[in-house]
Design an enzyme around this catalytic site. Structure first.
Site, PDB file in Angstrom:
ATOM      1  N   SER A   3       0.838  -1.211   0.000  1.00 31.57           N
ATOM      2  CA  SER A   3       0.000   0.000   0.000  1.00 31.57           C
ATOM      3  C   SER A   3       0.868   1.254   0.000  1.00 31.57           C
ATOM      4  O   SER A   3       1.970   1.266   0.567  1.00 31.57           O
ATOM      5  CB  SER A   3      -0.864  -0.036   1.271  1.00 31.57           C
ATOM      6  OG  SER A   3      -1.339   1.240   1.569  1.00 31.57           O
ATOM      7  N   TYR A  35      -2.008  -0.295  10.246  1.00 31.99           N
ATOM      8  CA  TYR A  35      -2.216  -0.848   8.895  1.00 31.99           C
ATOM      9  C   TYR A  35      -0.950  -0.678   8.049  1.00 31.99           C
ATOM     10  O   TYR A  35      -0.460  -1.631   7.439  1.00 31.99           O
ATOM     11  CB  TYR A  35      -3.411  -0.157   8.228  1.00 31.99           C
ATOM     12  CG  TYR A  35      -3.564  -0.491   6.764  1.00 31.99           C
ATOM     13  CD1 TYR A  35      -3.878  -1.798   6.362  1.00 31.99           C
ATOM     14  CD2 TYR A  35      -3.368   0.470   5.776  1.00 31.99           C
ATOM     15  CE1 TYR A  35      -4.003  -2.117   5.014  1.00 31.99           C
ATOM     16  CE2 TYR A  35      -3.494   0.153   4.425  1.00 31.99           C
ATOM     17  CZ  TYR A  35      -3.814  -1.137   4.050  1.00 31.99           C
ATOM     18  OH  TYR A  35      -3.922  -1.452   2.715  1.00 31.99           O
TER      19      TYR A  35
HETATM   20  P1  NAD Z   1     -11.425  -5.775   0.430  1.00 29.49           P
HETATM   21  O1  NAD Z   1     -11.710  -5.670   1.887  1.00 29.49           O
HETATM   22  O2  NAD Z   1     -12.530  -5.483  -0.521  1.00 29.49           O
HETATM   23  O3  NAD Z   1     -10.820  -7.201   0.085  1.00 29.49           O
HETATM   24  C1  NAD Z   1     -10.039  -7.944   1.000  1.00 29.49           C
HETATM   25  C2  NAD Z   1     -10.610  -9.354   1.074  1.00 29.49           C
HETATM   26  O4  NAD Z   1      -9.807 -10.084   1.997  1.00 29.49           O
HETATM   27  C3  NAD Z   1     -12.042  -9.390   1.590  1.00 29.49           C
HETATM   28  O5  NAD Z   1     -12.905 -10.051   0.673  1.00 29.49           O
HETATM   29  C4  NAD Z   1     -11.951 -10.148   2.905  1.00 29.49           C
HETATM   30  O6  NAD Z   1     -13.087 -10.986   3.156  1.00 29.49           O
HETATM   31  C5  NAD Z   1     -10.681 -10.952   2.717  1.00 29.49           C
HETATM   32  N1  NAD Z   1     -10.079 -11.285   4.011  1.00 29.49           N
HETATM   33  C6  NAD Z   1      -9.926 -10.463   5.083  1.00 29.49           C
HETATM   34  N2  NAD Z   1      -9.409 -11.159   6.107  1.00 29.49           N
HETATM   35  C7  NAD Z   1      -9.235 -12.435   5.672  1.00 29.49           C
HETATM   36  C8  NAD Z   1      -8.768 -13.614   6.286  1.00 29.49           C
HETATM   37  N3  NAD Z   1      -8.360 -13.630   7.578  1.00 29.49           N
HETATM   38  N4  NAD Z   1      -8.724 -14.752   5.552  1.00 29.49           N
HETATM   39  C9  NAD Z   1      -9.142 -14.761   4.259  1.00 29.49           C
HETATM   40  N5  NAD Z   1      -9.610 -13.672   3.632  1.00 29.49           N
HETATM   41  C10 NAD Z   1      -9.661 -12.520   4.333  1.00 29.49           C
HETATM   42  O7  NAD Z   1     -10.200  -4.799   0.171  1.00 29.49           O
HETATM   43  P2  NAD Z   1      -9.542  -4.281  -1.201  1.00 29.49           P
HETATM   44  O8  NAD Z   1      -9.741  -2.820  -1.245  1.00 29.49           O
HETATM   45  O9  NAD Z   1      -9.976  -5.137  -2.337  1.00 29.49           O
HETATM   46  O10 NAD Z   1      -8.003  -4.554  -0.886  1.00 29.49           O
HETATM   47  C11 NAD Z   1      -7.300  -5.682  -1.416  1.00 29.49           C
HETATM   48  C12 NAD Z   1      -5.830  -5.569  -1.009  1.00 29.49           C
HETATM   49  O11 NAD Z   1      -5.266  -4.367  -1.515  1.00 29.49           O
HETATM   50  C13 NAD Z   1      -5.605  -5.523   0.503  1.00 29.49           C
HETATM   51  O12 NAD Z   1      -4.433  -6.249   0.795  1.00 29.49           O
HETATM   52  C14 NAD Z   1      -5.410  -4.047   0.791  1.00 29.49           C
HETATM   53  O13 NAD Z   1      -4.642  -3.847   1.950  1.00 29.49           O
HETATM   54  C15 NAD Z   1      -4.684  -3.611  -0.467  1.00 29.49           C
HETATM   55  N6  NAD Z   1      -4.820  -2.180  -0.773  1.00 29.49           N
HETATM   56  C16 NAD Z   1      -6.040  -1.671  -1.142  1.00 29.49           C
HETATM   57  C17 NAD Z   1      -6.152  -0.328  -1.456  1.00 29.49           C
HETATM   58  C18 NAD Z   1      -7.463   0.295  -1.876  1.00 29.49           C
HETATM   59  O14 NAD Z   1      -7.497   1.531  -2.095  1.00 29.49           O
HETATM   60  N7  NAD Z   1      -8.542  -0.446  -2.027  1.00 29.49           N
HETATM   61  C19 NAD Z   1      -5.018   0.517  -1.399  1.00 29.49           C
HETATM   62  C20 NAD Z   1      -3.809  -0.041  -0.999  1.00 29.49           C
HETATM   63  C21 NAD Z   1      -3.716  -1.396  -0.725  1.00 29.49           C
END
Ligand code: NAD
Length: 327
Positions: free
Chosen positions: A132, A157
């Site tokens: 991130s 985070y």
């Molecule tokens: P999201 O919450 O929509 O997706 C994350 C998924 O991980 C969810 O479906 C959740 O059910 C699953 N999850 C959580 N804990 C879990 C566990 N213990 N076991 C199995 N599955 C689990 O989030 P997103 O926005 O799609 O983010 C995806 C990735 O990208 C993450 O790693 C997040 O940190 C990273 N990220 C996202 C953004 C953003 O702007 N959306 C920015 C930087 C980094």
């Protein structure tokens, strides 16, 4: 046909990523525990949409399981032996991590170790990890480059994501695994997490509710449209499975738009697109929030050929269209 394990495949970025790999003719194994971070109905709907892209039912297998449990992770990898792991599952979001740091560490850090360790034991060499832009903290030098020092994360985070990068390096060094850490910059678009600003603001404007702006609205974000992120993940998967990655097994890439948008401008853009005025209330900055994110893309352009295409005006239009249609 390759087999690709996508963790977090029921989420926002994961569901789009799983779709991309299915469209490219691969077999996708999805692993997600449908964490109640937001509506499980949304996640089930995401999974249905992923499934619709599988040319036959065996090409998409979903495992409902928790990455905190090393047996579940190992069994999933043993059963399907993927050629590539795209690890996106995590607890995302800065503010909840301040309230609940241990859970963030367990899911994000221990969960990642479980995947790296099982991958190593089973000889799975190709690994993409979601990091991130938050790892840059309050870096005053912009744009943020992968070569910048990132030793001052300002939320649990951000610290958890930086820890994942460090562990990824360790596994790459010890076991010659090819690992790419992708630093995503605020991702938005259809299926966006409902806790993120663009979604929340759209919902509030349409429902005549107050929007809370932390600070004076001059904080800036490099908003990245989902199709550009997914293209970046696709390019990383090509790179990691190529000869080039054999020479340089560990890499970190920024995936952003390299275009910063002040919060006030974002609200104006939403007002214009939705043809409705926002009701704005100002509140003090929140601890853990950074004043700016801004991606330097020189490295990801050079190594991956990453070239984001969707400007904020177009992306907001597409997002609002999706939001209005899904309602
Ligand atoms: P999201 O919450 O929509 O997706 C994350 C998924 O991980 C969810 O479906 C959740 O059910 C699953 N999850 C959580 N804990 C879990 C566990 N213990 N076991 C199995 N599955 C689990 O989030 P997103 O926005 O799609 O983010 C995806 C990735 O990208 C993450 O790693 C997040 O940190 C990273 N990220 C996202 C953004 C953003 O702007 N959306 C920015 C930087 C980094």
């Amino acid at each position: 046909m390759k087999t690709i394990l996508v963790t977090g495949c029921a989420g926002f970025i994961g569901s789009h990523t799983a779709e991309l790999f299915l469209k490219l003719g691969n077999r996708v194994i999805g692993l997600d525990n449908l964490a109640p971070t937001y509506s499980i109905e949304i996640k089930r709907r995401n999974l249905e949409q992923v499934r619709a892209h599988a040319s036959n039912p065996e090409n998409f297998i979903f495992i409902e399981g928790n990455i905190r449990n090393s047996n579940i992770v190992e069994n999933a990898l043993k059963a399907h032996h993927p050629d590539l792991i795209v690890h996106l599952a995590a607890l995302a979001g800065v503010q909840p991590s301040i309230k609940n740091p241990s859970e963030y560490m367990e899911v994000n850090v221990t969960g990642t170790v479980n995947l790296l360790e099982s991958a190593h034991k089973l000889g799975i060499k190709n690994f993409i990890l979601a990091s991130s832009s938050s790892v840059y903290g309050t870096n005053s030098k912009v744009p943020f480059s992968e070569a910048d020092r990132v030793n001052h994360p300002i939320s649990p985070y951000a610290a958890s994501k930086r820890s994942c990068e460090l562990l990824a390096y360790t596994y790459s060094h010890l076991y010659q695994m090819k690992i790419a850490c992708l630093r995503f910059f605020t991702v938005y678009g259809p299926r966006q997490r409902p806790d993120l600003a663009i979604y929340k603001f759209t919902q509030a404007i349409l429902n005549d509710q107050l929007i809370q702006i932390y600070g004076d609205g001059t904080s800036q974000r490099d908003y990245t449209y989902i199709s550009d992120i997914v293209e970046g993940i696709g390019l990383t998967s090509e790179w990691i499975q190529s000869e080039k990655a054999e020479r340089n097994r560990f890499e970190i890439f920024n995936l952003g738009e390299s275009q910063t948008v002040p919060l006030n401008q974002l609200v104006s853009l939403l007002e214009k697109t939705l043809n409705k005025k926002a009701k704005v209330e100002h509140a003090p900055y929140l601890p853990g929030d950074v004043p700016i994110t801004y991606a330097d893309l020189a490295h990801s352009k050079e190594i991956l050929g990453y070239q984001p295409k969707v400007k904020i005006e177009e992306g907001i239009n597409k997002f609002c269209d999706w939001y209005l249609n899904q309602k």
